[in-house]
Design an enzyme around this catalytic site. Structure first.
Site, PDB file in Angstrom:
ATOM      1  N   HIS A 134       0.823  -1.227  -0.033  1.00 17.22           N
ATOM      2  CA  HIS A 134      -0.015   0.151  -0.040  1.00 17.22           C
ATOM      3  C   HIS A 134       0.838   1.149   0.037  1.00 17.22           C
ATOM      4  CE1 HIS A 134      -2.841   2.979   1.729  1.00 17.22           C
ATOM      5  NE2 HIS A 134      -3.761   2.175   1.458  1.00 17.22           N
ATOM      6  N   ASP A 211       3.192  -4.430   7.905  1.00 17.40           N
ATOM      7  CA  ASP A 211       2.088  -3.704   7.857  1.00 17.40           C
ATOM      8  C   ASP A 211       0.907  -4.498   8.029  1.00 17.40           C
ATOM      9  OD1 ASP A 211      -0.352  -2.466   6.785  1.00 17.40           O
ATOM     10  OD2 ASP A 211       0.612  -1.577   5.081  1.00 17.40           O
ATOM     11  N   GLN A 214      -4.175  -5.089   6.976  1.00 16.36           N
ATOM     12  CA  GLN A 214      -5.325  -6.323   6.482  1.00 16.36           C
ATOM     13  C   GLN A 214      -5.205  -7.787   7.312  1.00 16.36           C
ATOM     14  OE1 GLN A 214      -7.764  -5.541   4.472  1.00 16.36           O
ATOM     15  NE2 GLN A 214      -7.100  -3.371   3.606  1.00 16.36           N
ATOM     16  N   LYS A 237     -10.431  -0.871  10.449  1.00 13.83           N
ATOM     17  CA  LYS A 237     -10.554  -2.314   9.451  1.00 13.83           C
ATOM     18  C   LYS A 237     -11.007  -3.310  10.338  1.00 13.83           C
ATOM     19  CE  LYS A 237      -7.205  -0.421   6.204  1.00 13.83           C
ATOM     20  NZ  LYS A 237      -8.037  -0.051   4.923  1.00 13.83           N
ATOM     21  N   CYS A 375      -4.717   2.434  -3.917  1.00 13.86           N
ATOM     22  CA  CYS A 375      -3.729   2.606  -3.249  1.00 13.86           C
ATOM     23  C   CYS A 375      -2.522   2.126  -3.194  1.00 13.86           C
ATOM     24  CB  CYS A 375      -3.814   3.195  -1.448  1.00 13.86           C
ATOM     25  SG  CYS A 375      -4.976   4.308  -1.402  1.00 13.86           S
TER      26      CYS A 375
END
Ligand code: 7TS
Length: 417
Positions: A134, A211, A214, A237, A375
């Site tokens: 991302h 990261d 997700q 999220k 993104c």
């Protein structure tokens, strides 16, 4: 606050029809059709228990934290710090001081870039990311490279959308100061081999940031077993409010870092002859924080943890398989990202139609998907496409949502092609 009426006991089979009812926003019509929300990778909807926790805080406890000599401030502080402890358990962090509140994944990554990496990296050093990141896990490192003369190296990704571990090993050497990769790709849904990446990076002395924007919504995270140095995620999220997120960092690293922002709360003593900084985690939390957001995130973790997480994972896998089979049988759909290991993200093209046009026609039929580059422009560039249509699934979706998506796609196809 727990929504006891919808409580599912861990050992029991989860009643997903009940889960869906926990999310009041889903019971609405959009453009004259019952809403089908397939954009959870962008942000998840919020269960009633999270909405209640935020409302209760404002109705009953609203006050600034760590300061007031009064009951409301005590309650707000207890709930705020209690939420930090919930995050600590959620991540299995060794200490609550390792849990820093941020605005979200983006801010968490920027803190590591500027407060950890920038002071220790130089022109002979490098940072490794993957081609599947991302923009939030690309641009902060490009800025550090501009500031310091360091080099950004990119792990190759194959045609299925999987990280090429051989390419990673070729990039690794003792000049690599940090490896920053996502746990799960937002654009394609690929689950990345982060355990292998972390252990290989550590062998050459590089630190690793994951990261988890997700990853945290889908998996049980154990930062101690993973042995990652940093793990970043966003509340929104994970069924929690926007504007709150977390940076987990190993204590020794966080101790070594300079503050990212300066102001109230992050200091110990301020004087014109010299200022000293507060201890962890407050050193990184300048200014009045998002108290309601943190409390909401704590409630979201409570919500998730009432379930057997393995059953949630299996359910999302089932939804992905169901949708993928339908896409393959549809005729005229090209799937983008066909990794062996995927979460509930189906990125695809309707052959001969622009993703934006398809998105508009789906919206007219009450179906919310995201279209565009998500993104993640570099991976779109690799596939030589401007973007995709992305349907992303969560625990409140069911087969009927997917059936509706494909009926709407048939309509879109007859209209556009
Ligand atoms: N990293 C990944 C893997 C993401 O998916 C996102 C947001 C971010 C970082 C940034 O998170 P934020 O909460 O700080 O904005 N991804 C998406 C998406 O896929 N659609 O909208 C936002």
């Amino acid at each position: 606050m727990e929504n006891n009426s919808n409580r599912n006991l861990t050992a029991a089979t989860i009643d997903f029809a009940k889960v869906r009812k926990d999310f009041p926003i889903l019971a609405q019509e959009v453009n004259g059709h019952p809403l089908v929300y397939l954009d959870s990778a962008a942000t998840t909807q919020k269960p009633q228990s999270v909405i209640n926790a935020v409302a209760d805080y404002y109705r009953q406890d609203n006050a600034n934290v760590h300061r007031g000599a009064h009951a409301l401030s005590d309650r707000a502080t207890q709930n705020f710090e209690g939420a930090r402890s919930k995050v600590q358990c959620f991540l299995n962090a060794a200490k609550r001081e390792e849990v820093i509140w941020t605005r979200g994944t983006t801010e968490s990554i920027n803190i590591v870039a500027q407060s950890y990496l920038r002071p220790i990296i130089g022109p002979n050093d490098s940072i490794i990311i993957s081609a599947l990141e991302h923009h939030s896990n690309i641009v902060p490192w490009q800025i550090v490279c501009e500031q310091t003369g360091a080099t950004l190296k990119v792990i190759k990704v194959n045609e299925k959308g999987e990280i090429d571990l051989e390419s990673f090993h070729q990039l690794l050497d003792e000049n690599v100061k940090l490896v920053a990769v996502n746990h799960v790709s937002n654009a394609l849904g690929t689950i990345n081999p982060i355990r292998d990446i972390i252990s290989a990076a550590h062998q050459v002395g590089a630190k690793v940031l994951i990261d988890g924007a997700q990853g945290a919504p889908h998996f049980e995270i154990d930062v101690q077993t993973l042995d990652c140095d940093f793990y970043a995620f966003s509340g929104h999220k994970l069924f929690a409010p926007t504007g709150i997120g977390v940076l987990y960092g190993k204590e020794l690293l966080l101790e070594s870092m300079i503050p990212y922002q300066a102001g109230g709360e992050m200091i110990e003593v301020v004087s014109f002859t010299g200022t000293t900084y507060n201890k962890l985690p407050y050193k990184f939390e300048a200014g009045t924080p998002n108290i309601a957001g943190a409390i909401g995130l704590g409630a979201a973790i409570d919500y998730l943890q009432q379930f057997d997480r393995q059953q949630l994972i299996s359910y999302e896998e089932h939804l992905l398989d169901y949708a993928t089979n339908k896409a393959q049988a549809f005729g005229g759909i090209t799937l983008v990202g066909t990794a062996e290991q995927k979460t509930g993200v189906m990125s695809f093209l309707l052959d001969g139609a622009h993703p934006h046009d398809v998105g508009t026609l789906l919206d007219q039929q009450g179906i919310a998907v995201r279209t565009g580059h998500h993104c993640a422009m570099p991976i779109m560039e690799q596939f030589k496409i401007p973007g995709t249509i992305r349907a992303s699934f969560s625990i409140y979706n069911d087969e009927s949502d997917i059936n509706r998506l494909f009926v709407a796609l048939e309509k879109a196809k007859s209209f556009l092609i």
